[in-house]
Design an enzyme around this catalytic site. Structure first.
Site, PDB file in Angstrom:
ATOM      1  N   HIS A 264      19.253  23.675  70.701  1.00  0.00           N
ATOM      2  CA  HIS A 264      20.448  24.094  69.992  1.00  0.00           C
ATOM      3  C   HIS A 264      21.610  23.180  70.993  1.00  0.00           C
ATOM      4  O   HIS A 264      21.220  22.829  72.095  1.00  0.00           O
ATOM      5  CB  HIS A 264      20.346  25.545  70.534  1.00  0.00           C
ATOM      6  CG  HIS A 264      20.600  25.866  71.832  1.00  0.00           C
ATOM      7  ND1 HIS A 264      20.925  27.267  71.974  1.00  0.00           N
ATOM      8  CD2 HIS A 264      20.394  25.525  72.718  1.00  0.00           C
ATOM      9  CE1 HIS A 264      21.078  27.519  73.534  1.00  0.00           C
ATOM     10  NE2 HIS A 264      20.595  26.437  73.928  1.00  0.00           N
TER      11      HIS A 264
ATOM     12  N   CYS B  81      26.778  22.222  77.369  1.00  0.00           N
ATOM     13  CA  CYS B  81      26.082  22.785  76.102  1.00  0.00           C
ATOM     14  C   CYS B  81      26.815  22.377  74.897  1.00  0.00           C
ATOM     15  O   CYS B  81      26.357  22.595  73.701  1.00  0.00           O
ATOM     16  CB  CYS B  81      25.945  24.346  76.288  1.00  0.00           C
ATOM     17  SG  CYS B  81      25.099  24.879  77.511  1.00  0.00           S
TER      18      CYS B  81
ATOM     19  N   HIS C 288      20.192  20.098  73.296  1.00  0.00           N
ATOM     20  CA  HIS C 288      19.243  20.422  74.481  1.00  0.00           C
ATOM     21  C   HIS C 288      18.322  21.494  74.367  1.00  0.00           C
ATOM     22  O   HIS C 288      18.385  22.419  73.358  1.00  0.00           O
ATOM     23  CB  HIS C 288      20.020  20.790  75.690  1.00  0.00           C
ATOM     24  CG  HIS C 288      20.798  21.955  75.764  1.00  0.00           C
ATOM     25  ND1 HIS C 288      21.834  22.323  75.117  1.00  0.00           N
ATOM     26  CD2 HIS C 288      20.317  23.316  76.313  1.00  0.00           C
ATOM     27  CE1 HIS C 288      22.245  23.589  75.397  1.00  0.00           C
ATOM     28  NE2 HIS C 288      21.092  24.118  75.992  1.00  0.00           N
TER      29      HIS C 288
ATOM     30  N   HIS D 108      14.977  24.619  75.224  1.00  0.00           N
ATOM     31  CA  HIS D 108      14.613  25.587  76.046  1.00  0.00           C
ATOM     32  C   HIS D 108      13.301  25.910  75.438  1.00  0.00           C
ATOM     33  O   HIS D 108      12.829  26.120  74.421  1.00  0.00           O
ATOM     34  CB  HIS D 108      15.631  26.953  75.924  1.00  0.00           C
ATOM     35  CG  HIS D 108      16.813  26.767  76.463  1.00  0.00           C
ATOM     36  ND1 HIS D 108      17.159  26.689  77.694  1.00  0.00           N
ATOM     37  CD2 HIS D 108      18.036  26.455  75.688  1.00  0.00           C
ATOM     38  CE1 HIS D 108      18.293  26.427  77.930  1.00  0.00           C
ATOM     39  NE2 HIS D 108      19.115  26.192  76.621  1.00  0.00           N
TER      40      HIS D 108
ATOM     41  N   ASP E  30      10.209  27.592  66.126  1.00  0.00           N
ATOM     42  CA  ASP E  30       9.232  26.660  67.048  1.00  0.00           C
ATOM     43  C   ASP E  30       9.486  25.484  66.798  1.00  0.00           C
ATOM     44  O   ASP E  30       9.334  24.863  65.644  1.00  0.00           O
ATOM     45  CB  ASP E  30       7.971  27.292  67.103  1.00  0.00           C
ATOM     46  CG  ASP E  30       7.230  26.506  68.342  1.00  0.00           C
ATOM     47  OD1 ASP E  30       7.987  26.586  69.382  1.00  0.00           O
ATOM     48  OD2 ASP E  30       5.956  26.102  67.830  1.00  0.00           O
ATOM     49  N   HIS E  31       9.637  24.402  67.819  1.00  0.00           N
ATOM     50  CA  HIS E  31      10.271  23.375  67.723  1.00  0.00           C
ATOM     51  C   HIS E  31      10.976  22.732  66.425  1.00  0.00           C
ATOM     52  O   HIS E  31      10.974  21.826  65.540  1.00  0.00           O
ATOM     53  CB  HIS E  31       8.728  22.366  67.433  1.00  0.00           C
ATOM     54  CG  HIS E  31       8.097  22.286  68.638  1.00  0.00           C
ATOM     55  ND1 HIS E  31       7.390  23.467  69.202  1.00  0.00           N
ATOM     56  CD2 HIS E  31       7.885  21.269  69.463  1.00  0.00           C
ATOM     57  CE1 HIS E  31       6.890  22.987  70.062  1.00  0.00           C
ATOM     58  NE2 HIS E  31       7.021  21.697  70.554  1.00  0.00           N
TER      59      HIS E  31
ATOM     60  N   GLU F 122      16.113  33.056  77.472  1.00  0.00           N
ATOM     61  CA  GLU F 122      16.516  31.680  77.335  1.00  0.00           C
ATOM     62  C   GLU F 122      16.020  30.938  78.605  1.00  0.00           C
ATOM     63  O   GLU F 122      15.389  29.715  78.501  1.00  0.00           O
ATOM     64  CB  GLU F 122      17.985  31.556  77.352  1.00  0.00           C
ATOM     65  CG  GLU F 122      18.254  29.691  76.790  1.00  0.00           C
ATOM     66  CD  GLU F 122      19.791  29.724  76.653  1.00  0.00           C
ATOM     67  OE1 GLU F 122      20.228  30.312  75.396  1.00  0.00           O
ATOM     68  OE2 GLU F 122      20.429  28.975  77.514  1.00  0.00           O
TER      69      GLU F 122
END
Length: 137
Positions: A14, A33, A39, A41, A79-80, A124
């Site tokens: 995100h 950010c 980037h 998490h 996810d991903h 996070e």
């Protein structure tokens, strides 16, 4: 009344950006950010449900069903993925930890049988998490 919590994990990318602000303001507010490349998490979520214990099963909720609901409604969607670019609720909301918790609540609310959603916690990082109890859902 008893509370039961189930954890799940997903990895996602995100960035933080508000289109109503200038690039300079975005960089000032969001720092690194605000990089539009994003980037990632490794998120951990905790979903807590509340209810009465079934006298036959001893469960508040069928654990297999709860796991399947989390997989279907959250993990398989997030996810991903690049949250800003691929997840519909973040087309108009910045995918902060707080907004992710609210979005997960909205995805799960009313879908867990024989119990009520009590809390969604999104980690996070190990030292950063947000709790949402549905007050503004």
């Amino acid at each position: 009344m008893i509370f039961l919590t189930r954890k799940a994990e997903f990895s996602a990318a995100h960035y933080y950006w508000n289109d109503t602000l200038s690039p300079e303001e975005n960089e000032r507010i969001f720092g690194k950010c605000a990089n539009r490349n994003g980037h990632g998490h490794n998120y951990t979520i905790e979903v807590t449900v509340a209810g009465e214990i079934d006298p036959v099963s001893g469960f508040v909720v069928d654990l297999k069903e709860l796991k399947a609901i989390l997989e279907r409604e959250v993990v398989s969607v997030y996810d991903h993925r690049h949250l800003n670019l691929e997840v519909p609720e973040f087309a108009t909301a910045i995918p902060t930890t707080e907004n992710i918790a609210v979005a997960i609540w909205r995805r799960l609310d009313g879908k867990i049988p024989n119990s009520r959603l009590h809390r969604v916690r999104v980690y996070e990082m190990a030292d950063l998490f947000a709790d949402f109890y549905g007050e503004f859902a």
